[in-house]
Design a protein around this motif. Structure first.
Motif, mmCIF file in Angstrom:
data_model
loop_
_atom_site.group_PDB
_atom_site.id
_atom_site.type_symbol
_atom_site.label_atom_id
_atom_site.label_comp_id
_atom_site.label_asym_id
_atom_site.label_seq_id
_atom_site.Cartn_x
_atom_site.Cartn_y
_atom_site.Cartn_z
ATOM 1 N N THR A 385 0.846 -1.192 0.000
ATOM 2 C CA THR A 385 0.000 0.000 0.000
ATOM 3 C C THR A 385 0.879 1.238 0.000
ATOM 4 O O THR A 385 1.816 1.339 0.790
ATOM 5 N N ALA A 386 0.577 2.147 -0.902
ATOM 6 C CA ALA A 386 1.339 3.393 -0.999
ATOM 7 C C ALA A 386 0.368 4.569 -0.965
ATOM 8 O O ALA A 386 -0.788 4.456 -1.385
ATOM 9 N N SER A 387 0.829 5.717 -0.447
ATOM 10 C CA SER A 387 -0.052 6.887 -0.390
ATOM 11 C C SER A 387 0.755 8.171 -0.463
ATOM 12 O O SER A 387 1.931 8.221 -0.087
ATOM 13 N N LEU A 388 0.091 9.211 -0.955
ATOM 14 C CA LEU A 388 0.620 10.568 -0.970
ATOM 15 C C LEU A 388 -0.381 11.460 -0.244
ATOM 16 O O LEU A 388 -1.595 11.316 -0.427
ATOM 17 N N SER A 389 0.117 12.392 0.580
ATOM 18 C CA SER A 389 -0.770 13.266 1.332
ATOM 19 C C SER A 389 -0.292 14.702 1.258
ATOM 20 O O SER A 389 0.900 14.980 1.086
ATOM 21 N N VAL A 390 -1.237 15.627 1.402
ATOM 22 C CA VAL A 390 -0.938 17.046 1.424
ATOM 23 C C VAL A 390 -1.735 17.669 2.568
ATOM 24 O O VAL A 390 -2.849 17.232 2.878
ATOM 25 N N THR A 391 -1.161 18.669 3.228
ATOM 26 C CA THR A 391 -1.839 19.368 4.322
ATOM 27 C C THR A 391 -2.051 20.822 3.931
ATOM 28 O O THR A 391 -1.111 21.497 3.494
ATOM 29 N N VAL A 392 -3.303 21.285 4.064
ATOM 30 C CA VAL A 392 -3.684 22.645 3.671
ATOM 31 C C VAL A 392 -4.222 23.375 4.885
ATOM 32 O O VAL A 392 -4.981 22.809 5.680
ATOM 33 N N ASN A 420 -3.718 0.813 -3.444
ATOM 34 C CA ASN A 420 -3.814 -0.419 -2.651
ATOM 35 C C ASN A 420 -4.385 -1.546 -3.523
ATOM 36 O O ASN A 420 -5.589 -1.626 -3.730
ATOM 37 N N PRO A 421 -3.497 -2.418 -4.070
ATOM 38 C CA PRO A 421 -2.043 -2.390 -3.901
ATOM 39 C C PRO A 421 -1.394 -1.515 -4.969
ATOM 40 O O PRO A 421 -1.995 -1.241 -6.004
ATOM 41 N N ALA A 422 -0.162 -1.101 -4.719
ATOM 42 C CA ALA A 422 0.600 -0.343 -5.703
ATOM 43 C C ALA A 422 1.113 -1.276 -6.797
ATOM 44 O O ALA A 422 1.459 -2.425 -6.539
ATOM 45 N N THR A 423 1.131 -0.742 -8.023
ATOM 46 C CA THR A 423 1.631 -1.521 -9.154
ATOM 47 C C THR A 423 2.699 -0.709 -9.877
ATOM 48 O O THR A 423 2.852 0.497 -9.652
ATOM 49 N N LEU A 424 3.386 -1.376 -10.775
ATOM 50 C CA LEU A 424 4.424 -0.686 -11.532
ATOM 51 C C LEU A 424 3.829 0.464 -12.336
ATOM 52 O O LEU A 424 4.450 1.506 -12.517
ATOM 53 N N GLY A 425 2.567 0.311 -12.784
ATOM 54 C CA GLY A 425 1.924 1.354 -13.561
ATOM 55 C C GLY A 425 1.650 2.619 -12.781
ATOM 56 O O GLY A 425 1.334 3.662 -13.368
ATOM 57 N N ASN A 426 1.753 2.541 -11.462
ATOM 58 C CA ASN A 426 1.531 3.737 -10.647
ATOM 59 C C ASN A 426 2.753 4.639 -10.584
ATOM 60 O O ASN A 426 2.662 5.766 -10.070
ATOM 61 N N SER A 427 3.896 4.172 -11.066
ATOM 62 C CA SER A 427 5.092 5.004 -11.031
ATOM 63 C C SER A 427 4.889 6.257 -11.877
ATOM 64 O O SER A 427 4.238 6.217 -12.918
ATOM 65 N N VAL A 447 8.110 6.612 -7.231
ATOM 66 C CA VAL A 447 8.599 5.412 -7.916
ATOM 67 C C VAL A 447 8.098 4.158 -7.190
ATOM 68 O O VAL A 447 8.107 4.104 -5.964
ATOM 69 N N ILE A 448 7.645 3.196 -7.969
ATOM 70 C CA ILE A 448 7.297 1.871 -7.424
ATOM 71 C C ILE A 448 8.219 0.868 -8.065
ATOM 72 O O ILE A 448 8.384 0.839 -9.290
ATOM 73 N N SER A 449 8.862 0.023 -7.243
ATOM 74 C CA SER A 449 9.816 -0.969 -7.780
ATOM 75 C C SER A 449 9.330 -2.376 -7.468
ATOM 76 O O SER A 449 8.477 -2.568 -6.616
ATOM 77 N N TYR A 450 9.898 -3.336 -8.176
ATOM 78 C CA TYR A 450 9.565 -4.730 -7.916
ATOM 79 C C TYR A 450 10.167 -5.173 -6.597
ATOM 80 O O TYR A 450 11.205 -4.666 -6.153
ATOM 81 N N ALA A 451 9.521 -6.168 -5.977
ATOM 82 C CA ALA A 451 10.061 -6.749 -4.737
ATOM 83 C C ALA A 451 11.286 -7.576 -5.056
ATOM 84 O O ALA A 451 11.426 -8.111 -6.148
#
Length: 451
Positions: A385-392, A420-427, A447-451
């Motif tokens: 699981t990967a996420s990006l957040s911003v605070t305003v 969720n889940p992150a894939t290579l296409g999310n890079s 960047v999302i990399s292979y395990a």
């Protein structure tokens, strides 16, 4: 007092002051309630009051109530101080003032004397003083400190004010907009809060007649105000915010306003409409209309009838609120306007015989929100699981649009973007646009990399 029963009831209040042998009738006191506008320590302290109640020829005498009046030992003090355009300062005091001392300019100083006080005028309400000043300046949000020393109240033993208050210049002009004889009566404004007295036929039809408290605004803006009270001259008396292309009666404009509470109107035409409105005129001298999608589902919650009007490029959005924190969108429309237009408070009696008075509080042009915490670039393994957040921070409501490589991501409209889940296409490179005004762009690719 109170009575019960369904028959016609007559009332007569009586008073017996200390030392008087008997009760005497009070002229004009023939209702279920009796009010003394201003009690006197010498005349009213210890006085007894009773009511004679007549029902079907039978007289009933109420028990007597004793009024105790305490001496006023509290000095008057300034409760608010503001200026519309820097030439006058409006001071509101905590109680009624002695006219002689309140009207003496020598009893006031502004900015330790660096701003001159030319004159002082006590208004008819007895507790508001208008100072004519020189040297203050007219720029919006110009701060000042005003002192009142030697101003007395109306106590038997007068108490002297020695108080100060910080205020600001709103940077607003006051103008009656309309044709000959409209608006009538003419408008005026006092800036303790912002108290506007206005006549005017309407903000509608092909030309308007109303009072406008305004400033020129260039580019985007976000302005809010709380309408504390609005006198119902007519069911469609209006008060609120307006953006206007020019100052002619038939100018293009957009407004977000409130109608008066549901009380009998001064002109006898019914009761106040008690609603929010969002109206516009889209051509010079053209007919008016409602903003598309206007929502009038909630009545204004006086004294907390909050209104907000925001512009981003040519998108105008109106909001309503009951607390100035949680905002509900009232309407939104796209209109092409010049970069510089007139923005401010619009007040209209909807009558050429009676005037209305609107009390505005908490008027402010809000600073734009800022992004205080940027998204952080990261490297994740596939299937995690990967996420990006911003605070305003700032005055909401906030709207978000996440983008990948500058292209909007459908449904990605929250402060956090999750995979969720992150894939290579999310890079890729991601950024987020807050209400189309403030863009946060990652400095390096996500960047999302292979395990």
């Amino acid at each position: 007092g109170s009575t019960s029963g369904s028959f016609p009831v007559c009332y007569q209040w009586q008073r017996r002051r200390v030392g008087e042998p008997d009760f005497t009738d009070l002229a004009g006191a023939q209702g279920a309630a009796f009010t003394i506008p201003a009690v006197s320590l010498t005349a009213d302290n210890g006085a007894q009051f009773r009511c004679l109640v007549g029902v079907l020829g039978t007289k009933i005498v109420s028990s007597a109530a004793t009024l105790t009046v305490r001496a006023d030992t509290t000095a008057p003090f300034i409760t608010s101080a503001n200026s519309l355009i820097g030439t006058n300062i409006s001071l509101c005091f905590s109680e009624g003032l002695d006219p002689v001392s309140a009207g003496d300019s020598i009893n006031y100083t502004v900015n330790n004397g660096s701003v001159g006080v030319v004159s002082a005028t006590l208004r008819p309400d007895g507790r508001t003083v208008i100072l004519e000043v020189v040297g203050l300046g007219s720029a919006p949000r110009t701060p000042f400190i005003v002192r009142a020393d030697g101003v007395f109240d109306l106590a038997v033993t007068p108490n002297m004010s020695s108080s100060s208050r910080t205020g600001q210049v709103f940077g607003l002009n006051s103008l009656d907009i309309g044709s000959a004889g409209d608006p009538q009566p003419g408008g005026s404004a006092v800036a303790c809060s912002i108290e506007v007295t206005a006549g005017g036929s309407d903000i509608w039809n092909n030309q308007d007649g109303f009072n406008f408290i305004y400033s020129e605004r260039t580019g985007n803006f976000d302005v809010r105000v709380r309408v504390e009270s609005l006198v119902a001259a007519n069911p469609w008396t209006k008060a609120g915010l307006m953006a206007r292309e020019n100052l002619t009666p038939g100018s293009r404009n957009l407004n977000a306003i409130v109608d008066p509470p549901p009380v009998p109107t001064l002109d006898g035409q019914g009761t106040g409409s008690n609603a929010y409105e969002a109206n516009y005129r889209d051509t010079q001298d053209g007919g008016p209309g409602n903003w598309p999608g206007t929502i009038n589902s909630a009545a204004p919650a006086y004294p907390n009838a909050w209104i907000r009007l925001a512009r981003y490029r040519n998108v105008f959005t109106a909001y309503r609120s009951t607390d100035g924190v949680n905002w509900v969108q009232l309407a939104q429309t796209t209109q092409t306007y010049p970069n510089t237009i007139y923005v401010g408070l619009a007040t209209c009696a909807h009558s050429l015989t009676y005037f209305t008075t609107a009390i505005y509080q908490d008027f402010a042009f809000l600073p734009p929100p800022t992004i205080t915490a940027q998204p952080a670039s990261a490297t994740n393994e596939c299937s995690t699981t990967a996420s990006l957040s911003v605070t305003v921070t700032g005055d909401g409501p906030f709207e978000y649009q996440w983008r990948k490589a500058g292209v909007d991501i459908p449904g990605a409209n929250a402060a956090t973007l999750s995979f969720n889940p992150a894939t290579l296409g999310n890079s890729g490179n991601y950024d987020v646009v807050r209400s189309e005004e403030h863009t946060s762009e990652l400095q390096s690719p996500y960047v999302i990399s292979y395990a």
